[in-house]
Design an enzyme around this catalytic site. Sequence first.
Site, short mmCIF file in Angstrom:
data_model
loop_
_atom_site.label_atom_id
_atom_site.label_comp_id
_atom_site.label_asym_id
_atom_site.label_seq_id
_atom_site.Cartn_x
_atom_site.Cartn_y
_atom_site.Cartn_z
N GLU A 206 39.84 57.41 43.07
CA GLU A 206 38.68 57.03 43.34
C GLU A 206 38.13 58.46 44.02
O GLU A 206 39.18 58.22 45.32
CB GLU A 206 38.04 56.22 43.53
CG GLU A 206 37.90 55.40 42.82
CD GLU A 206 37.18 53.90 43.63
OE1 GLU A 206 36.34 52.74 42.27
OE2 GLU A 206 36.45 53.84 44.27
N SER A 375 34.44 47.76 44.49
CA SER A 375 34.59 47.32 42.98
C SER A 375 33.65 49.40 42.66
O SER A 375 33.66 50.11 43.26
CB SER A 375 33.90 47.01 42.06
OG SER A 375 32.51 47.20 42.48
N HIS A 397 41.07 43.21 51.93
CA HIS A 397 41.37 43.69 51.73
C HIS A 397 40.77 43.92 50.60
O HIS A 397 41.09 45.67 49.83
CB HIS A 397 43.60 43.45 51.35
CG HIS A 397 43.14 42.88 49.51
ND1 HIS A 397 42.15 41.77 49.36
CD2 HIS A 397 43.33 43.06 48.48
CE1 HIS A 397 42.82 41.32 48.16
NE2 HIS A 397 43.38 42.22 48.05
#
Lengths: 474, 139
Positions: A206, A375, A397
């Site tokens: 990302e 997410s 995590h």
Amino acid sequence: MDLSRLLARDDGLWELPMQGRMRVPGMLVGSRALVAAMDDKVLEQLANVTTLPGIVGAALALPDAHWGYGFPIGGVAAFDAAAGGIVSAGGVGFDIACGVRCLLTGLREPDIAAVKATLADALAAHIPAGLGSRGAIRLRFHEMDAMLSGGAHWAVHQGWGSDADLERIEAGGQMLHAKPGEVSDLARRRQKEEMGTLGSGNHYLEVQVVDAVHNARLAEGFGLAQGDITVMIHCGSRGLGHQIGSEFLRRMAGEAPGYGIALPDRELACAPILSPTGQAYLGAMRAAVNCALANRQIITHLVREVFAVHFPGHALPLLYDVSHNTCKVETHTVDGRPRELHVHRKGATRALGPGHAELPPALRAYGQPVLIGGSMGAGSWVLAGSGSALAFDSACHGAGRAMSRHEATRRWQGREVIRDLRHAGVEVRSPSLRGIAEEAPGAYKDVDAVVDAAEAAGLARRVARLRPLVCIKG
Amino acid sequence: MARCAWELFEHGADVGVRGIGATREAAFEQAGLALTGVIADPRRVRPRDPVRIHCRAPDDELLLLDWLNALVTEMTLRRMLFGRFEVHLADGELDATAWGEPLDPDRHRPAVEVKAATCSELEVSMHGDEWVAQTVVDV
């Protein structure tokens, strides 16, 4: 989850008292709402872990814990070899050293606004992702051995990064005492074309923006400011780690009765740390950790190549890299005395507190960066480790799944998810629409609630929240 | 009459695969289809190229585990998907052929790769007149 079996403590902890064959208590970390929402299977699995030989302190389920296989995912358990302690292939998981790394870019949000879609296309084209994708690097036998021993060190020496990267990787980028000789031919063959690949499932790359800073001092220490652009990479040891996990789980399941270990669940298959199988697994697992570190280092190099085209002169230094499926030998003080323990973290990250000797000098005043992947819609977090003795210096995590993949595909369509995320400012690229549906933001827990619980329990402190702008999924 | 079918079942983070058949062999074959079903629609996979698989294990559950993990390994190494299976079981040994074709992302539309079959929910048993072979796979 039925909370009536648990004793509520006033510091965000829920204790499963010792009963039956339990050797230590179970401890769940989280708010009432988070723990209540956990599946009953988490409690069952946590109780099973407490029965394993040589376990020390307590078995933990962290705020993102969910029903795994054998051990809960989001779990921590420590074993003392001198007390007959075990090592468990299932307690590490199949994706050995799956982990997260975060890169700084020196860019600000307006810098990438105009090129976001182009950048997403370029990253998707340059970084192999998804089932069957192949990396550009093919390793010969002796090169594979060097990679399995050297980890990110090996990758940097091949030209994929710099020495400055290594001090920002857990354990300096190399897991010592790896035994490539314990890695099977099949595991090597599975990895031959998978170096520098992202994988699929919940793995991603990302481009993110620092959306909110919660602790200015820590953020400054980590080089983060509101509006800064970062890159987060989440992946692991690929086919090599999967094969090692499978082979040793099978071997341990067959041998456990011979060691006098009664398994409440075959998935808890384990071997005494000091046994030949225990030592062989640790050697192979450490080689897989090095494979994961090398893999993330190569992907980092590929990301830097893409950014060099779009933003010449930006170096993309590494903030930190930490694995969350491991077993590490660490010294912890238990009942007032230091003990050498094999700490299993399955879906849990190390979270060293300020002053810890293993931290690089530049980070030592702040504590270890803890990278929490959320997410693709909700965002991620950077925390700073607090060094919780109860949790063996561990923290959660990720957000953790709130529903099964099956249920997610019933609720969402991949195209809709991509469209909705684009409207929310996130460019998603993936070869798999079904994979996108399975990973829909709504399938995950509220990452903010998970992080709040981690902070409340003294595992880690909130530093900054990151919002995704580009998401490359496998 | 016993069904011959496969299905996926719920698991927290991963996926359960279940094969159902009149015989253990049929249940193992259907479990193979379920494994493919985690990744892609098995009906899209042409059963063109055969791959032989042999496993040996001390009990039916571990034999199912070995069978599914052998398929995972073959799929990864050969970059194939399998759409048809023929399984023979005798004396703790499995001899099988899996037919499939090279992965074609455009046509197969794979969702996710399977990392491994696990021992979670691992079961091979008779339910009425049906054999059921199931476990959870890590994705």
